[in-house]
Motif scaffolding. Structure first.
Motif, PDB file in Angstrom:
ATOM      1  N   ASP A  51       0.765  -1.234  -0.057  1.00 40.61           N
ATOM      2  CA  ASP A  51      -0.106  -0.216  -0.053  1.00 40.61           C
ATOM      3  C   ASP A  51       0.826   1.383  -0.072  1.00 40.61           C
ATOM      4  OD1 ASP A  51      -1.869   2.082   0.388  1.00 40.61           O
ATOM      5  OD2 ASP A  51      -3.155   0.818   1.713  1.00 40.61           O
ATOM      6  N   PRO A  52       0.514   1.990  -1.105  1.00 39.07           N
ATOM      7  CA  PRO A  52       1.523   3.397  -1.102  1.00 39.07           C
ATOM      8  C   PRO A  52       1.459   4.376   0.111  1.00 39.07           C
ATOM      9  CG  PRO A  52      -0.370   3.460  -2.750  1.00 39.07           C
ATOM     10  CD  PRO A  52      -0.225   2.107  -1.931  1.00 39.07           C
ATOM     11  N   LYS A  53       0.221   3.943   0.916  1.00 43.59           N
ATOM     12  CA  LYS A  53       0.066   5.135   2.039  1.00 43.59           C
ATOM     13  C   LYS A  53       0.636   4.425   3.334  1.00 43.59           C
ATOM     14  CE  LYS A  53      -3.970   7.515   0.489  1.00 43.59           C
ATOM     15  NZ  LYS A  53      -5.494   7.497   0.653  1.00 43.59           N
ATOM     16  N   THR A  54       1.463   3.111   3.291  1.00 45.43           N
ATOM     17  CA  THR A  54       2.093   2.635   4.279  1.00 45.43           C
ATOM     18  C   THR A  54       1.322   2.308   5.608  1.00 45.43           C
ATOM     19  OG1 THR A  54       3.355   4.738   4.761  1.00 45.43           O
ATOM     20  CG2 THR A  54       4.514   3.236   3.175  1.00 45.43           C
ATOM     21  N   PRO A  55       0.358   1.696   5.666  1.00 49.15           N
ATOM     22  CA  PRO A  55      -0.413   1.450   6.756  1.00 49.15           C
ATOM     23  C   PRO A  55       0.262   0.863   8.257  1.00 49.15           C
ATOM     24  CG  PRO A  55      -1.168  -0.189   5.204  1.00 49.15           C
ATOM     25  CD  PRO A  55      -0.147   0.865   4.512  1.00 49.15           C
ATOM     26  N   LEU A  56       1.399   0.202   7.656  1.00 50.04           N
ATOM     27  CA  LEU A  56       2.146  -0.377   8.832  1.00 50.04           C
ATOM     28  C   LEU A  56       3.131   0.562   9.443  1.00 50.04           C
ATOM     29  CD1 LEU A  56       3.045  -3.798   6.926  1.00 50.04           C
ATOM     30  CD2 LEU A  56       1.285  -3.403   8.643  1.00 50.04           C
ATOM     31  N   LEU A  57       3.069   1.676   8.947  1.00 42.87           N
ATOM     32  CA  LEU A  57       4.099   2.759   9.697  1.00 42.87           C
ATOM     33  C   LEU A  57       3.478   3.583  10.551  1.00 42.87           C
ATOM     34  CD1 LEU A  57       6.660   4.674   9.412  1.00 42.87           C
ATOM     35  CD2 LEU A  57       5.358   6.236   7.680  1.00 42.87           C
ATOM     36  N   ASN A  58       4.068   3.462  11.852  1.00 47.30           N
ATOM     37  CA  ASN A  58       3.544   4.150  12.919  1.00 47.30           C
ATOM     38  C   ASN A  58       3.983   5.861  12.949  1.00 47.30           C
ATOM     39  OD1 ASN A  58       2.609   5.445  15.265  1.00 47.30           O
ATOM     40  ND2 ASN A  58       3.614   3.717  16.592  1.00 47.30           N
ATOM     41  N   ARG A  59       3.034   6.453  12.445  1.00 45.71           N
ATOM     42  CA  ARG A  59       3.503   8.084  11.998  1.00 45.71           C
ATOM     43  C   ARG A  59       3.561   8.788  13.397  1.00 45.71           C
ATOM     44  NH1 ARG A  59       1.087   6.090   7.420  1.00 45.71           N
ATOM     45  NH2 ARG A  59       1.637   7.150   5.363  1.00 45.71           N
ATOM     46  N   PHE A  60       2.953   8.421  14.281  1.00 46.99           N
ATOM     47  CA  PHE A  60       2.677   9.515  15.409  1.00 46.99           C
ATOM     48  C   PHE A  60       4.145   9.290  16.214  1.00 46.99           C
ATOM     49  CE2 PHE A  60       0.725   5.577  17.646  1.00 46.99           C
ATOM     50  CZ  PHE A  60       1.549   5.582  18.871  1.00 46.99           C
ATOM     51  N   THR A  61       5.009   8.348  16.122  1.00 47.02           N
ATOM     52  CA  THR A  61       6.250   7.969  16.705  1.00 47.02           C
ATOM     53  C   THR A  61       7.213   9.066  15.832  1.00 47.02           C
ATOM     54  OG1 THR A  61       6.934   6.295  15.506  1.00 47.02           O
ATOM     55  CG2 THR A  61       5.808   5.915  17.715  1.00 47.02           C
ATOM     56  N   ALA A  62       7.016   9.214  14.674  1.00 49.21           N
ATOM     57  CA  ALA A  62       7.983   9.836  13.609  1.00 49.21           C
ATOM     58  C   ALA A  62       7.732  11.357  13.653  1.00 49.21           C
ATOM     59  CB  ALA A  62       7.615   9.543  12.347  1.00 49.21           C
ATOM     60  N   THR A  63       8.961  12.086  13.170  1.00 46.30           N
ATOM     61  CA  THR A  63       8.795  13.495  13.126  1.00 46.30           C
ATOM     62  C   THR A  63       8.666  13.892  11.670  1.00 46.30           C
ATOM     63  OG1 THR A  63      11.421  13.426  12.979  1.00 46.30           O
ATOM     64  CG2 THR A  63      10.316  13.931  15.199  1.00 46.30           C
ATOM     65  N   TYR A  64       8.085  15.240  11.535  1.00 44.50           N
ATOM     66  CA  TYR A  64       7.600  15.851  10.221  1.00 44.50           C
ATOM     67  C   TYR A  64       8.117  17.059  10.261  1.00 44.50           C
ATOM     68  CZ  TYR A  64       5.134  11.384   9.582  1.00 44.50           C
ATOM     69  OH  TYR A  64       4.785  10.271   9.599  1.00 44.50           O
ATOM     70  N   ALA A  65       8.128  17.995   9.017  1.00 47.08           N
ATOM     71  CA  ALA A  65       8.366  19.474   9.096  1.00 47.08           C
ATOM     72  C   ALA A  65       7.039  19.846   9.409  1.00 47.08           C
ATOM     73  CB  ALA A  65       8.903  19.793   7.745  1.00 47.08           C
ATOM     74  N   PRO A  66       7.165  20.748  10.398  1.00 46.96           N
ATOM     75  CA  PRO A  66       5.941  21.369  10.761  1.00 46.96           C
ATOM     76  C   PRO A  66       5.337  22.445   9.962  1.00 46.96           C
ATOM     77  CG  PRO A  66       7.525  22.379  12.157  1.00 46.96           C
ATOM     78  CD  PRO A  66       8.170  21.508  11.027  1.00 46.96           C
ATOM     79  N   GLY A  67       5.789  23.246   9.285  1.00 53.74           N
ATOM     80  CA  GLY A  67       5.222  24.407   8.336  1.00 53.74           C
ATOM     81  C   GLY A  67       5.128  25.429   9.618  1.00 53.74           C
ATOM     82  N   SER A  68       4.011  26.254   9.361  1.00 53.11           N
ATOM     83  CA  SER A  68       3.622  27.553   9.978  1.00 53.11           C
ATOM     84  C   SER A  68       3.090  27.281  11.454  1.00 53.11           C
ATOM     85  CB  SER A  68       2.585  28.301   9.259  1.00 53.11           C
ATOM     86  OG  SER A  68       3.240  28.773   8.318  1.00 53.11           O
ATOM     87  N   VAL A  69       2.822  25.969  11.750  1.00 48.85           N
ATOM     88  CA  VAL A  69       2.215  25.576  13.024  1.00 48.85           C
ATOM     89  C   VAL A  69       3.399  25.833  14.145  1.00 48.85           C
ATOM     90  CG1 VAL A  69       0.347  24.091  12.656  1.00 48.85           C
ATOM     91  CG2 VAL A  69       2.703  23.017  12.732  1.00 48.85           C
ATOM     92  N   ILE A  70       4.666  25.894  13.646  1.00 45.84           N
ATOM     93  CA  ILE A  70       5.930  26.354  14.428  1.00 45.84           C
ATOM     94  C   ILE A  70       5.999  27.882  14.822  1.00 45.84           C
ATOM     95  CG2 ILE A  70       7.646  26.667  12.762  1.00 45.84           C
ATOM     96  CD1 ILE A  70       8.017  24.221  16.062  1.00 45.84           C
ATOM     97  N   LYS A  71       5.086  28.679  14.148  1.00 45.17           N
ATOM     98  CA  LYS A  71       5.338  29.909  14.275  1.00 45.17           C
ATOM     99  C   LYS A  71       5.026  30.600  15.795  1.00 45.17           C
ATOM    100  CE  LYS A  71       4.889  31.155   9.512  1.00 45.17           C
ATOM    101  NZ  LYS A  71       3.882  31.633   8.267  1.00 45.17           N
ATOM    102  N   PRO A  72       4.078  29.872  16.266  1.00 40.87           N
ATOM    103  CA  PRO A  72       3.886  30.508  17.753  1.00 40.87           C
ATOM    104  C   PRO A  72       5.252  29.912  18.631  1.00 40.87           C
ATOM    105  CG  PRO A  72       1.818  29.257  17.135  1.00 40.87           C
ATOM    106  CD  PRO A  72       2.924  29.261  16.033  1.00 40.87           C
ATOM    107  N   VAL A  73       5.828  28.975  18.382  1.00 36.88           N
ATOM    108  CA  VAL A  73       7.272  28.641  19.223  1.00 36.88           C
ATOM    109  C   VAL A  73       8.282  29.547  18.791  1.00 36.88           C
ATOM    110  CG1 VAL A  73       9.032  26.935  19.277  1.00 36.88           C
ATOM    111  CG2 VAL A  73       6.429  26.204  19.403  1.00 36.88           C
ATOM    112  N   SER A  74       8.219  30.012  17.367  1.00 31.96           N
ATOM    113  CA  SER A  74       9.379  31.130  16.980  1.00 31.96           C
ATOM    114  C   SER A  74       8.978  32.271  17.634  1.00 31.96           C
ATOM    115  CB  SER A  74       9.315  31.081  15.537  1.00 31.96           C
ATOM    116  OG  SER A  74       9.744  29.746  14.995  1.00 31.96           O
ATOM    117  N   ALA A  75       7.836  32.729  17.731  1.00 27.19           N
ATOM    118  CA  ALA A  75       7.341  33.850  18.355  1.00 27.19           C
ATOM    119  C   ALA A  75       7.686  33.770  19.951  1.00 27.19           C
ATOM    120  CB  ALA A  75       5.858  34.221  18.269  1.00 27.19           C
ATOM    121  N   ALA A  76       7.482  32.771  20.606  1.00 29.00           N
ATOM    122  CA  ALA A  76       7.835  32.703  22.020  1.00 29.00           C
ATOM    123  C   ALA A  76       9.400  32.789  22.316  1.00 29.00           C
ATOM    124  CB  ALA A  76       7.370  31.346  22.455  1.00 29.00           C
TER     125      ALA A  76
END
Length: 675
Positions: A401-426
């Motif tokens: 499956d190209p969507k890799t259902p066996l992969l545990n995504r919540f243990t992994a890290t990803y680029a956050p995009g603009s949701v990191i901006k409050p942290v940058s502001a802080a």
């Protein structure tokens, strides 16, 4: 004549006493050596010290091999043999009579606990010539255990523990022991199409006909007996069970098995058990695990294996015809521990179902206590199938499956995009490089900091009317504002701020989560990389749980809470304190409300209660010069007033789904359903 006999006895006694000083022929000396060999379990050398009469009665295998097998089977360890030495008077008599009786105590540990007993060893002084005389041991099986001196068999029975259950915060089951079907065959029922029926059964159970024949050809099997095939199927697999029951020869009986009521929705966080592998068996204590045991393979089942498994009950006893059984040692069975988590099964299901097959990850927490309410990875798999034998076709489907259902995504890290901006502001507010009321003059949709950047430019999605202050930059998600502020404060200061937010270190969490990173090198010495990191692009990566935890800073007067997963943990504990002042935390909190009312998260205005949050769209570029392509969409949202749940959600490949707005819709709808 009497005088001659007395003189010879005195001479013999003096000879033996003299030798005893040289540690050669006293019964104590010999038994010390015998005991040393015994404690070291060197049974062959013990055998060499037995009297000829004993060796004639008991061959080597009857003593040495029996000792070895019994001690190995019972897992004997910490063996200690001690004995009471004869007094001077008793020793004199023993020397005169050529025989000595030494009471001894044997103590040892076994698979069923400690064993101890008392027995007597009789030693005889033998030898044709005086200088060759030695003490030899009269041995019998009572030296192993007194209960088998005159025959009897040593037996072991074990009682398997009941595996501990995993529950959510409301005592709802996440992993429980429930009745499942054990599938088998009654040979007489196979009928005229025996081979064809076995092939059908084998196909449905993902096994071979040869394996089925192995079970059917066992010595104990009779035509009308139920022959289990070592296959368990949960009752929820109605379609599979109906297919099996329709085949002549099949039958089933209810047995206790492991069941995962939430199925796919909680598969990655709860995990599943499976039969222990040969490799695992080599690494595990044989007193704890056997070849047919189940073991936690993933998720909480694996993380808390020791607590969930429990401890087998073991009884070691002796049976003898016509006599009552005698227990040598017994260890009561200890059932596995119940694990109660902070997970909310309803929230877990609602968030998972909101993905509707799309790929992504989400974490939900109580931002006031730090309790983890949900950890979601989508798409997923059914853990019940994993436990009881997934078909090869289904396994191939999951792996391909190209969507890799066996992969545990919540243990992994990803680029956050603009949701990191409050942290940058802080970070900027805390180190004083950002004045929340100061507006930056920004012209156009792109910005470059000079020739050193080459052709690279930071872009923003909309132009501003006048100077851009912090709130305006948050509401419109202005990349240029945050890039300018980060470049102004410098890479070292920005990295230092991120590290205070937990980047580069393991999250203090019961479940292993990949540590968030600033960059591949851990530094931001390059201005372009620094600028991109400030708005969540470049090389910065964070997990959904860490992101959710970071936002607790803005709801707890500048303190970032420690996430909790177990009910037994203390809640409301601070992971990092005073990251920003309470006043600045409120500034960011208020700006997150305006993101919904006036900015990029407008869908959340449709909720029946006020929601605050931040959107983020990540451009998935392999290089800084690559054309825009795939996107991941983020939204971190929470009820503005109650502040009793915060969800950090990422949806993959949102370029054709409306960008980050799809994440806003999903989080908003989930909050509506659970509030």
């Amino acid at each position: 004549m009497k005088r001659v006999t007395l003189l010879l006895s005195i001479i013999l006694f003096l000879f033996i006493v003299g030798c005893s000083k040289d540690d050669e022929v006293t019964p104590h000396n010999q038994f010390d050596t015998f005991v040393d060999h015994w404690n070291d379990q060197v049974f062959s050398q013990m055998y060499e010290m037995l009297t000829p009469e004993t060796q004639q009665e008991y061959a080597v295998d009857e003593m040495v091999d029996r000792y070895t097998k019994i001690y190995e089977d019972l897992k004997i360890s910490d063996l200690n043999i001690s004995y009471t030495k004869l007094s001077e008077e008793e020793l004199e008599i023993a020397l005169e009579e050529g025989t000595a009786t030494l009471p001894f105590t044997a103590e040892m540990n076994s698979m069923a606990g400690p064993i101890s007993f008392e027995y007597e060893a009789t030693l005889e002084l033998q030898g044709e010539e005086e200088e060759e005389m030695k003490w030899y041991v009269n041995w019998d099986p009572g030296f192993i255990f007194p209960e088998i001196k005159d025959g009897g068999e040593i037996r072991i029975t074990t009682t398997d523990p009941i595996r501990g259950e995993i529950l959510d915060r409301n005592q709802m089951p996440l992993a429980i022991n429930d009745m499942v079907w054990e599938v088998g065959i009654v040979p007489a029922w196979l009928g005229d199409n025996e081979e064809q029926n076995k092939e059908k059964i084998a196909s449905l159970l993902n096994m071979s006909v040869e394996q089925i024949d192995t079970y059917l050809n066992a010595d104990w099997v009779q035509p009308d007996y139920f022959v289990p095939l070592n296959k368990l199927i949960p009752k929820s697999e109605e379609e599979l069970l109906n297919e099996l029951w329709a085949i002549d020869g099949t039958d089933g009986r209810e047995v206790l098995g492991r069941v995962y009521p939430l199925g796919e929705a909680a598969a990655h966080v709860v995990g599943y058990i499976r039969q222990i592998t040969a490799e695992q068996l080599e690494e595990k204590d044989p007193a704890v695990y056997g070849p047919n045991d189940m073991i936690g393979n993933t998720g909480l089942e694996r993380a808390y294996e020791e607590r969930l498994k429990g401890d087998k009950g073991v009884r070691i006893y002796v049976t003898k015809d016509g006599e009552e059984e005698v227990t040598l040692a017994e260890k009561e069975v200890q059932n596995g521990e119940k694990i109660v988590t902070t997970i909310d099964a309803n929230i877990q299901e609602e968030i998972y179902n909101s993905y509707d097959g799309e790929a992504g990850t989400a974490a939900a927490i109580d931002p006031k206590s730090g309790e983890t309410l949900a950890l979601v990875s989508s798409p997923s798999y059914d853990p019940n199938e994993m436990v009881y034998g997934i078909t090869q076709s289904k396994w191939d489907s999951l792996q391909n499956d190209p969507k890799t259902p066996l992969l545990n995504r919540f243990t992994a890290t990803y680029a956050p995009g603009s949701v990191i901006k409050p942290v940058s502001a802080a970070i900027g507010l805390q180190n004083g490089t950002i004045d929340p009321d100061e507006g930056l003059e920004i012209n156009g949709l792109t910005w470059s900091n000079g020739e050193g950047w080459g052709e690279y430019e930071v872009t923003r999605v909309s132009e501003s009317n006048g100077p851009v202050d912090l709130t305006d930059a948050m509401v419109r998600s202005d990349n240029i504002y945050f890039a300018m502020q980060a470049v102004d404060m410098g890479g070292k200061a920005f990295v230092s701020g991120l590290e205070k937010f937990g980047f580069g270190e393991s999250i203090p969490f019961e479940y292993p989560i990949t540590a968030s990173t600033v960059s591949t090198s851990g530094a931001l010495n390059d201005q372009v990389l620094l600028a991109n990191a400030s708005y969540g692009q470049g090389e910065i990566e964070i997990s959904s749980l860490h992101l959710a935890v970071a936002y607790t800073t803005f709801l707890n007067n500048g303190n970032m809470l420690k996430p909790a997963l177990l009910e037994s943990e203390k809640t409301g504990e601070v992971w990092q304190e005073e990251l920003i002042s309470a006043e600045n935390a409120e500034i960011i909190n208020e700006s997150l409300r305006k993101v919904v009312t006036d900015g990029t998260a407008s869908y959340a205005k449709n909720a029946s209660f006020p929601i605050s949050g931040k959107t983020g769209t990540v451009e998935l570029k392999l290089t800084l010069d690559e054309e825009d392509g795939a996107q991941n969409g983020w939204f971190v949202g929470y009820p503005s007033d109650d502040q009793d749940i915060l969800i950090a959600m990422m949806v993959e490949q949102v370029q054709d789904l409306g960008g980050s707005s799809i994440a806003v819709e999903k989080v908003t709808d989930v909050l509506e359903k659970i509030k």
